[in-house]
Design a protein around this motif. Sequence first.
Motif, short mmCIF file in Angstrom:
data_model
loop_
_atom_site.label_atom_id
_atom_site.label_comp_id
_atom_site.label_asym_id
_atom_site.label_seq_id
_atom_site.Cartn_x
_atom_site.Cartn_y
_atom_site.Cartn_z
N THR A 267 -22.13 -24.60 6.79
CA THR A 267 -21.05 -24.16 5.89
C THR A 267 -19.75 -24.11 6.67
O THR A 267 -19.78 -24.05 7.91
CB THR A 267 -21.35 -22.76 5.32
N LEU B 94 -17.74 -22.20 8.29
CA LEU B 94 -17.80 -20.80 8.72
C LEU B 94 -16.43 -20.17 8.90
O LEU B 94 -16.14 -19.09 8.35
CB LEU B 94 -18.59 -20.69 10.03
N ASN C 254 -24.35 -19.73 9.53
CA ASN C 254 -24.80 -21.06 9.08
C ASN C 254 -23.72 -22.11 9.35
O ASN C 254 -22.71 -22.20 8.66
CB ASN C 254 -25.11 -21.01 7.58
N ARG C 255 -23.95 -22.93 10.35
CA ARG C 255 -22.96 -23.93 10.75
C ARG C 255 -22.87 -25.10 9.77
O ARG C 255 -22.01 -25.96 9.91
CB ARG C 255 -23.27 -24.44 12.16
N ASP D 161 -26.22 -16.74 6.14
CA ASP D 161 -24.87 -17.21 5.77
C ASP D 161 -23.87 -16.97 6.89
O ASP D 161 -22.98 -17.80 7.15
CB ASP D 161 -24.38 -16.48 4.52
N TYR D 162 -23.99 -15.83 7.55
CA TYR D 162 -22.97 -15.41 8.52
C TYR D 162 -22.90 -16.31 9.75
O TYR D 162 -21.91 -16.28 10.48
CB TYR D 162 -23.22 -13.97 8.95
N TRP E 277 -21.73 -19.84 0.45
CA TRP E 277 -22.16 -18.49 0.83
C TRP E 277 -22.60 -17.75 -0.41
O TRP E 277 -22.03 -17.96 -1.50
CB TRP E 277 -21.01 -17.71 1.47
N TYR F 209 -14.95 -17.13 6.59
CA TYR F 209 -14.57 -15.83 7.15
C TYR F 209 -13.09 -15.53 6.88
O TYR F 209 -12.73 -14.42 6.48
CB TYR F 209 -14.84 -15.79 8.66
#
Length: 351
Positions: free
Chosen positions: A261, A263, A258-259, A255-256, A30, A267
């Motif tokens: 990463t 996730l 983005n599968r 980024d919020y 991220w 978060y």
Amino acid sequence: MLIVLGVIYHFIGGFAAGSFYIPFKEVRRWSWESYWLIGGLASWLLVPLLAAWLTIPDFTAIILEADPVTLLWTYLFGVLWGIGGLTFGLTMRYLGLSLGMSVVMGLTSAFGSLVPPIYRDLFTDASEQTLTAMLASAGGHWVLWGVAVSLVGIAICGRAGMMKEREVSEETKQRSVAEFSLGRGLTVAVISGVLSACFSYAISAGHPMAAEAVERGADPLFQNNVSFVVILLGGLTTNALWCLGLNARNRSFGDYANRETPLVRNYLLSVIAGTTWFLQFFFYGMGESLLDNDASSWVLHMSFIIVVSNLWGLFFREWQGTSRRNRQVLIVGVVTILLSVLMVGYGNYLR
């Protein structure tokens, strides 16, 4: 015993402040602005509202019925502190925990102690706790000398950073602090150190709301939680605008969602970091309520942050690959800053 308990609360708050950035180190793939914004939503909006709801009866009514001037100054100081908080995050990004925290906290301690007396001298009719009164008292002399010593300590820490930049290879630097940059780091650290002191001013500006909370039955230990809602909203305003602007410029809005990463992990880590950040204020407010001396409380808070952050810096080997002399210079700088913090605290005690 109340003073001892107040010091313990300040230590817990300082530990939280010195530790909050650690979860951010584990966020993967991220952009900085993305995890900083998610952490900020937790620390400056959701958790403060939850804390106020749990501890302050009718906290929304207290805010809505407050004098508009009180709300305005509390919010504006929060906005300025938000710029300090934003550049604080950048300082950690470019200097790491130990060097970054030492420089920022030293400056914040100095400005947090000097600016209110200067303000009272220039813009109020107060005869006590002004710069003029400081110059005429033994306690004031201790504070002023403490500020001077803190600047010396910061200069020594800066010298340690310059030595590190010369001695350590780029590969080693990036292993400990991925984006180490002494020039950028010191620039944002100065901005952060000056403006982060505005949090102390914001608490003073919001004191009428805290007093009203006590009048309505809130435990005095938690009275500042209602002020934190307004202060941190100001901080959120600054940081959200900057981070969303960076999201747009760097095309990192993806980024919020983005599968590719982790996730959920990202978060969760960002929220943990943000919650830990808020805990410093929660326990700072409790300690300040018991000590009933905002300047001394601020100094205690700064000193604990410096100690904790440097311990974490050693743990994460931020000074790996440096010479023994380089580390000795850093230690001398940190000890000098801690000495200055104690001098300022003693001066405030005498006053």
